[in-house]
Design a protein around this motif. Sequence first.
Motif, short mmCIF file in Angstrom:
data_model
loop_
_atom_site.label_atom_id
_atom_site.label_comp_id
_atom_site.label_asym_id
_atom_site.label_seq_id
_atom_site.Cartn_x
_atom_site.Cartn_y
_atom_site.Cartn_z
N LEU A 1 -13.52 43.85 22.48
CA LEU A 1 -12.71 43.32 21.39
C LEU A 1 -11.40 44.09 21.26
N ASP B 1 -4.52 35.98 11.60
CA ASP B 1 -5.44 35.15 12.39
C ASP B 1 -6.39 36.02 13.21
N CYS C 1 -9.56 36.37 12.94
CA CYS C 1 -10.81 35.68 13.28
C CYS C 1 -10.71 34.98 14.64
N SER C 2 -9.56 34.44 14.95
CA SER C 2 -9.41 33.78 16.26
C SER C 2 -9.43 34.80 17.40
N VAL D 1 -11.25 37.55 17.38
CA VAL D 1 -12.67 37.86 17.54
C VAL D 1 -13.39 36.72 18.25
N GLU D 2 -13.04 35.49 17.88
CA GLU D 2 -13.67 34.33 18.52
C GLU D 2 -13.32 34.25 20.00
N ASN D 3 -12.05 34.47 20.34
CA ASN D 3 -11.65 34.46 21.75
C ASN D 3 -12.34 35.58 22.53
N SER E 1 -15.21 36.92 21.78
CA SER E 1 -16.62 36.54 21.89
C SER E 1 -16.83 35.54 23.02
N ASN E 2 -15.96 34.55 23.10
CA ASN E 2 -16.08 33.55 24.17
C ASN E 2 -15.92 34.18 25.55
N ASP F 1 -24.05 41.94 16.77
CA ASP F 1 -23.51 41.63 15.44
C ASP F 1 -23.77 42.75 14.44
#
Length: 108
Positions: free
Chosen positions: A29, A75, A77-78, A80-82, A84-85, A96
Motif C-alpha cells: 500500500l 480520494d 479510498c481509491s 487503497v482499492e487499487n 488491494s486489486n 484487514d
Amino acid sequence: MSLSSNKVDEKHIMAISIKKKIESFVFFLMLCLWARVLRPLHGISKLLQKQDIDLQKALDRLTDAYTCMQQLRNDYCSVVENASNLAIKWGILIDDKVARQKKSKIVF
C-alpha cells in the motif's frame, strides 16, 4: 547482523525477514501511495533542472501537482482499492487487521 555476514544462517534469516516485510499488504500500500505521490513530482523536477527553464510552465506544472496531491488526499479510498486489486493480482495477502499502536514505557 548484516547481509555482509559470512554466516549462511544469518543471511538466510535476514533474507526471509526482508521478504516477509516486502510481501505484506502495508508495504505494498505504501509503495502504491508513494508511486502516486512521486509520479507528478518527477516531471516537475526534470523541468526545474533544465537550464532554459520557462518559469510560467514550471508554475503551471507545480499548480497541477498541487491539485493532484489534493485529489489524492481526498480520494485515499481509491488508492487503497487499487492497491488491494493489485495485491490480489500479484498474490499478496490482504490482512484487514489493524496493528496495535506501539507505546513506549514510561520510566522514572
